[in-house]
Design a protein around this motif. Structure first.
Motif, PDB file in Angstrom:
ATOM      1  N   GLN A  39       0.847  -1.180   0.000  1.00  0.00           N
ATOM      2  CA  GLN A  39       0.000   0.000   0.000  1.00  0.00           C
ATOM      3  C   GLN A  39       0.885   1.232   0.000  1.00  0.00           C
ATOM      4  O   GLN A  39       1.561   1.513   0.997  1.00  0.00           O
ATOM      5  CB  GLN A  39      -0.940  -0.004   1.209  1.00  0.00           C
ATOM      6  CG  GLN A  39      -1.941   1.129   1.197  1.00  0.00           C
ATOM      7  CD  GLN A  39      -2.869   1.101   2.391  1.00  0.00           C
ATOM      8  OE1 GLN A  39      -2.496   0.668   3.477  1.00  0.00           O
ATOM      9  NE2 GLN A  39      -4.097   1.559   2.190  1.00  0.00           N
ATOM     10  N   LYS A  43      -3.032   5.298  -1.357  1.00  0.00           N
ATOM     11  CA  LYS A  43      -3.562   4.339  -2.331  1.00  0.00           C
ATOM     12  C   LYS A  43      -4.064   3.079  -1.633  1.00  0.00           C
ATOM     13  O   LYS A  43      -3.812   2.850  -0.458  1.00  0.00           O
ATOM     14  CB  LYS A  43      -2.494   3.991  -3.362  1.00  0.00           C
ATOM     15  CG  LYS A  43      -2.038   5.180  -4.183  1.00  0.00           C
ATOM     16  CD  LYS A  43      -1.147   4.771  -5.328  1.00  0.00           C
ATOM     17  CE  LYS A  43      -0.770   5.964  -6.188  1.00  0.00           C
ATOM     18  NZ  LYS A  43       0.096   5.578  -7.333  1.00  0.00           N
ATOM     19  N   GLU A  44      -4.784   2.260  -2.377  1.00  0.00           N
ATOM     20  CA  GLU A  44      -5.316   1.015  -1.832  1.00  0.00           C
ATOM     21  C   GLU A  44      -4.251  -0.096  -1.880  1.00  0.00           C
ATOM     22  O   GLU A  44      -3.241   0.027  -2.567  1.00  0.00           O
ATOM     23  CB  GLU A  44      -6.545   0.588  -2.624  1.00  0.00           C
ATOM     24  CG  GLU A  44      -7.720   1.543  -2.509  1.00  0.00           C
ATOM     25  CD  GLU A  44      -8.968   1.031  -3.208  1.00  0.00           C
ATOM     26  OE1 GLU A  44     -10.037   1.620  -2.990  1.00  0.00           O
ATOM     27  OE2 GLU A  44      -8.873   0.047  -3.945  1.00  0.00           O
ATOM     28  N   HIS A  45      -4.543  -1.155  -1.147  1.00  0.00           N
ATOM     29  CA  HIS A  45      -3.675  -2.319  -1.194  1.00  0.00           C
ATOM     30  C   HIS A  45      -3.663  -2.911  -2.606  1.00  0.00           C
ATOM     31  O   HIS A  45      -4.715  -3.015  -3.257  1.00  0.00           O
ATOM     32  CB  HIS A  45      -4.173  -3.392  -0.222  1.00  0.00           C
ATOM     33  CG  HIS A  45      -3.996  -3.040   1.214  1.00  0.00           C
ATOM     34  ND1 HIS A  45      -4.910  -2.273   1.917  1.00  0.00           N
ATOM     35  CD2 HIS A  45      -3.006  -3.352   2.089  1.00  0.00           C
ATOM     36  CE1 HIS A  45      -4.490  -2.123   3.157  1.00  0.00           C
ATOM     37  NE2 HIS A  45      -3.342  -2.767   3.300  1.00  0.00           N
ATOM     38  N   LYS A  46      -2.483  -3.297  -3.054  1.00  0.00           N
ATOM     39  CA  LYS A  46      -2.364  -3.954  -4.356  1.00  0.00           C
ATOM     40  C   LYS A  46      -1.592  -5.252  -4.218  1.00  0.00           C
ATOM     41  O   LYS A  46      -0.620  -5.318  -3.450  1.00  0.00           O
ATOM     42  CB  LYS A  46      -1.658  -3.039  -5.358  1.00  0.00           C
ATOM     43  CG  LYS A  46      -2.504  -1.910  -5.883  1.00  0.00           C
ATOM     44  CD  LYS A  46      -1.823  -1.226  -7.048  1.00  0.00           C
ATOM     45  CE  LYS A  46      -2.730  -0.179  -7.677  1.00  0.00           C
ATOM     46  NZ  LYS A  46      -2.089   0.482  -8.846  1.00  0.00           N
ATOM     47  N   TYR A  95       2.438  -5.967   3.160  1.00  0.00           N
ATOM     48  CA  TYR A  95       1.648  -6.828   4.023  1.00  0.00           C
ATOM     49  C   TYR A  95       1.570  -8.234   3.425  1.00  0.00           C
ATOM     50  O   TYR A  95       1.659  -8.408   2.213  1.00  0.00           O
ATOM     51  CB  TYR A  95       0.210  -6.312   4.144  1.00  0.00           C
ATOM     52  CG  TYR A  95       0.055  -4.894   4.635  1.00  0.00           C
ATOM     53  CD1 TYR A  95       0.139  -3.811   3.770  1.00  0.00           C
ATOM     54  CD2 TYR A  95      -0.205  -4.642   5.982  1.00  0.00           C
ATOM     55  CE1 TYR A  95      -0.020  -2.510   4.217  1.00  0.00           C
ATOM     56  CE2 TYR A  95      -0.374  -3.341   6.442  1.00  0.00           C
ATOM     57  CZ  TYR A  95      -0.284  -2.281   5.551  1.00  0.00           C
ATOM     58  OH  TYR A  95      -0.446  -1.001   6.013  1.00  0.00           O
ATOM     59  N   ARG A 104     -12.787  -7.995   1.341  1.00  0.00           N
ATOM     60  CA  ARG A 104     -12.713  -6.546   1.517  1.00  0.00           C
ATOM     61  C   ARG A 104     -12.605  -6.157   2.983  1.00  0.00           C
ATOM     62  O   ARG A 104     -12.047  -5.109   3.303  1.00  0.00           O
ATOM     63  CB  ARG A 104     -13.936  -5.883   0.883  1.00  0.00           C
ATOM     64  CG  ARG A 104     -13.963  -5.999  -0.638  1.00  0.00           C
ATOM     65  CD  ARG A 104     -15.099  -5.182  -1.226  1.00  0.00           C
ATOM     66  NE  ARG A 104     -14.926  -3.758  -1.012  1.00  0.00           N
ATOM     67  CZ  ARG A 104     -14.189  -2.967  -1.784  1.00  0.00           C
ATOM     68  NH1 ARG A 104     -13.545  -3.465  -2.801  1.00  0.00           N
ATOM     69  NH2 ARG A 104     -14.112  -1.678  -1.525  1.00  0.00           N
ATOM     70  N   ASP A 105     -13.138  -6.985   3.870  1.00  0.00           N
ATOM     71  CA  ASP A 105     -13.089  -6.654   5.295  1.00  0.00           C
ATOM     72  C   ASP A 105     -11.916  -7.321   6.005  1.00  0.00           C
ATOM     73  O   ASP A 105     -11.893  -7.415   7.237  1.00  0.00           O
ATOM     74  CB  ASP A 105     -14.407  -7.040   5.978  1.00  0.00           C
ATOM     75  CG  ASP A 105     -14.688  -8.532   5.885  1.00  0.00           C
ATOM     76  OD1 ASP A 105     -15.628  -8.999   6.548  1.00  0.00           O
ATOM     77  OD2 ASP A 105     -13.968  -9.226   5.139  1.00  0.00           O
ATOM     78  N   TRP A 108      -5.888  -6.207   8.040  1.00  0.00           N
ATOM     79  CA  TRP A 108      -4.466  -6.244   7.739  1.00  0.00           C
ATOM     80  C   TRP A 108      -3.640  -6.117   9.017  1.00  0.00           C
ATOM     81  O   TRP A 108      -4.055  -5.484   9.981  1.00  0.00           O
ATOM     82  CB  TRP A 108      -4.108  -5.110   6.783  1.00  0.00           C
ATOM     83  CG  TRP A 108      -4.806  -5.208   5.463  1.00  0.00           C
ATOM     84  CD1 TRP A 108      -5.958  -4.589   5.080  1.00  0.00           C
ATOM     85  CD2 TRP A 108      -4.404  -6.001   4.344  1.00  0.00           C
ATOM     86  NE1 TRP A 108      -6.293  -4.946   3.801  1.00  0.00           N
ATOM     87  CE2 TRP A 108      -5.357  -5.805   3.320  1.00  0.00           C
ATOM     88  CE3 TRP A 108      -3.323  -6.849   4.097  1.00  0.00           C
ATOM     89  CZ2 TRP A 108      -5.266  -6.429   2.067  1.00  0.00           C
ATOM     90  CZ3 TRP A 108      -3.224  -7.477   2.866  1.00  0.00           C
ATOM     91  CH2 TRP A 108      -4.190  -7.255   1.867  1.00  0.00           C
TER      92      TRP A 108
END
Length: 118
Positions: A39, A43-46, A95, A104-105, A108
């Motif tokens: 991340q 930005k979002e996790h990729k 991560y 999605r939930d 992390w």
């Protein structure tokens, strides 16, 4: 308690290398697909890479293919991400998760920060 703990991040110059570790407790890594994600700020996790539980095959995002290598040490219940030829755009918190596509939930962990800068 089921837990994954990431470590090994740090500051490295462009072109350098780092090895990240993902240590599991409370469950056996070998029975799960394990993914590495990152991340970047804002930005979002990729997804970065993933290792298949059944045959050990690995997948890599195009952005890291040929530079990153994922491996698994069953005796240590740990998964690694060897990163080489690092670029500034690899800077992110990294991560791991017990899935190639976490829900999605998914909660992390703390991750480990990788900073690539001169």
């Amino acid at each position: 308690q089921v837990q994954l703990v990431e470590s090994g991040g740090g500051l490295v110059q462009p072109g350098g290398s780092l090895r990240l570790s993902c240590a599991a407790s409370g469950f056996t890594l070998d029975y799960y697909d394990i993914g590495w994600f990152r991340q970047a700020p804002g930005k979002e996790h990729k997804g970065v890479s993933c290792i298949n539980s059944s045959d050990g095959s690995t997948y890599y995002a195009d952005s890291v293919k040929g530079r990153f290598t994922m491996s698994r040490d069953s005796a240590k219940n740990t998964v690694y991400l060897q990163m080489s030829s690092l670029k500034p755009e690899d800077t992110a918190v990294y991560y791991c998760a017990p899935d190639c596509v976490p829900p999605r939930d998914f909660r992390w962990g703390k991750g480990t920060l990788v900073t690539v800068s001169s």
